[in-house]
Design a protein around this motif. Structure first.
Motif, mmCIF file in Angstrom:
data_model
loop_
_atom_site.group_PDB
_atom_site.id
_atom_site.type_symbol
_atom_site.label_atom_id
_atom_site.label_comp_id
_atom_site.label_asym_id
_atom_site.label_seq_id
_atom_site.Cartn_x
_atom_site.Cartn_y
_atom_site.Cartn_z
ATOM 1 N N LEU A 54 0.849 -1.255 0.036
ATOM 2 C CA LEU A 54 0.118 -0.136 -0.112
ATOM 3 C C LEU A 54 0.859 1.169 -0.192
ATOM 4 C CD1 LEU A 54 -2.887 1.030 0.284
ATOM 5 C CD2 LEU A 54 -2.741 1.044 2.561
ATOM 6 N N SER A 55 0.611 2.357 -0.924
ATOM 7 C CA SER A 55 1.347 3.273 -0.946
ATOM 8 C C SER A 55 0.533 4.353 -1.477
ATOM 9 C CB SER A 55 2.735 3.365 -2.248
ATOM 10 O OG SER A 55 1.978 3.021 -3.464
ATOM 11 N N GLU A 56 0.780 5.907 -1.483
ATOM 12 C CA GLU A 56 0.004 6.944 -1.815
ATOM 13 C C GLU A 56 -0.270 6.872 -3.226
ATOM 14 O OE1 GLU A 56 1.414 10.687 -0.768
ATOM 15 O OE2 GLU A 56 1.694 10.118 1.494
ATOM 16 N N ALA A 57 0.853 6.487 -4.089
ATOM 17 C CA ALA A 57 0.399 6.270 -5.547
ATOM 18 C C ALA A 57 -0.500 5.337 -5.746
ATOM 19 C CB ALA A 57 1.922 6.104 -6.332
ATOM 20 N N GLY A 58 -0.316 4.165 -5.152
ATOM 21 C CA GLY A 58 -1.078 2.733 -5.294
ATOM 22 C C GLY A 58 -2.737 3.231 -4.811
ATOM 23 N N PHE A 59 -2.748 4.046 -3.749
ATOM 24 C CA PHE A 59 -3.889 4.432 -3.402
ATOM 25 C C PHE A 59 -4.768 5.329 -4.457
ATOM 26 C CE2 PHE A 59 -7.093 7.013 -0.522
ATOM 27 C CZ PHE A 59 -7.796 5.925 -0.337
ATOM 28 N N ARG A 60 -4.067 6.396 -5.029
ATOM 29 C CA ARG A 60 -4.569 7.275 -5.655
ATOM 30 C C ARG A 60 -4.950 6.640 -7.069
ATOM 31 N NH1 ARG A 60 -0.289 10.708 -4.126
ATOM 32 N NH2 ARG A 60 0.841 9.984 -6.016
ATOM 33 N N ALA A 61 -4.266 5.641 -7.519
ATOM 34 C CA ALA A 61 -4.532 4.998 -8.776
ATOM 35 C C ALA A 61 -6.010 4.111 -8.577
ATOM 36 C CB ALA A 61 -3.358 3.889 -9.071
ATOM 37 N N MET A 62 -6.155 3.598 -7.255
ATOM 38 C CA MET A 62 -7.190 2.709 -7.038
ATOM 39 C C MET A 62 -7.725 2.821 -5.530
ATOM 40 S SD MET A 62 -9.182 0.347 -8.805
ATOM 41 C CE MET A 62 -8.016 0.224 -10.067
ATOM 42 N N PRO A 63 -8.593 3.766 -5.321
ATOM 43 C CA PRO A 63 -8.898 4.229 -4.129
ATOM 44 C C PRO A 63 -9.778 2.885 -3.238
ATOM 45 C CG PRO A 63 -9.079 6.175 -5.399
ATOM 46 C CD PRO A 63 -8.920 4.844 -6.439
ATOM 47 N N LEU A 64 -10.601 2.273 -4.085
ATOM 48 C CA LEU A 64 -11.756 1.354 -3.816
ATOM 49 C C LEU A 64 -11.219 0.027 -4.435
ATOM 50 C CD1 LEU A 64 -14.816 3.275 -4.368
ATOM 51 C CD2 LEU A 64 -13.818 2.880 -2.177
#
Length: 248
Positions: A54-64
């Motif tokens: 889990l990372s900020e970039a990954g979360f922005r790419a797929m928040p859900l």
């Protein structure tokens, strides 16, 4: 006449994993907000691959991210384990057999597939749909992508602060109106060692879909009230949800 037996087996082979569906009324798509999930009991969940990456970039790419697509009943007596498997260690369940494209897309929307969550979701829920594995997960992926297109960026934009559920519903009304009354929001307080993290966080977004009687696939979005759900807010104080940051 042995060859006739082999022909019979070959004719049945394409039907594997496509059992008769259990009786159910609608599909529920459950999508996770990974930071809140990983914040809950972090000492244990940091062993999960989905939390490690889990990372900020990954979360922005797929928040859900995809938790599961569940055949549900309005009386809440939901079917499960229709293939005969029993619960247990996820990675001890039988592996899935998916087309390469579906497997790749599933890995993007369901990071927990690295922890064999896909096997568990098929054994517990997908086996009750009457669909083949490939069709079940292709539908799961497509619906997850659809909801992320509608509200994912709005959720990611509020990382580290609260957002009102009313504003998320307004975003849905603009981006994908059919979803607005099909979506509910679930907040939970994580069991975290840091007292500052013990606050209600958006943990899941759940979307109801009709079952298409012709195909057995998820059909049109279904208003949550038709699934005997009273309100779109589950546990979010004053109609507001805190969006946790990726593990810090």
């Amino acid at each position: 006449m042995r060859w006739k037996g082999w022909v019979f087996v070959l004719l049945l082979a394409p039907l594997a994993g496509c059992a008769e569906p259990a009786r159910f009324d609608y599909y529920l798509l459950a999508l996770s907000v990974a930071p809140a999930f990983c914040e809950d009991e972090p000492q244990r969940k940091q062993a999960f691959a989905q939390c490690q990456v889990l990372s900020e970039a990954g979360f922005r790419a797929m928040p859900l991210t995809l938790h599961g697509l569940w055949p549900n009943r309005t009386d809440r007596k939901h079917p499960s384990y229709c293939g005969g498997e029993t619960s247990g260690a996820f990675c001890r369940l039988p592996p899935l057999h998916l087309p390469a494209v579906t497997h790749a897309r599933l890995g993007q929307v369901m990071p927990a597939a690295a922890d064999c969550l896909d096997r568990y979701q098929w054994a517990k829920h997908g086996s009750c749909s009457g669909l083949a594995e490939a069709d079940y997960f292709a539908a799961s992926v497509a619906l997850t992508e659809r909801v992320n297109r509608a509200i994912g960026s709005e959720i990611a934009r509020h990382t580290g602060r609260e957002i009102s559920l009313a504003s998320l519903r307004e975003t849905l009304a603009r981006a994908d109106p059919a979803l607005k009354d099909a979506v509910t929001f679930d907040c939970q307080t994580p069991r975290a060692p840091d007292p500052a993290k013990r606050r209600p966080m958006l943990r899941e977004v759940r979307i109801h879909f009709e079952r298409d009687p012709a195909t057995g696939l998820p059909g049109q979005p279904l208003a949550y009230t038709r699934a005997n759900v009273r309100h779109y807010n589950s546990g979010c104080p004053q109609g507001k949800a805190y969006i946790d940051t990726p593990q810090d």
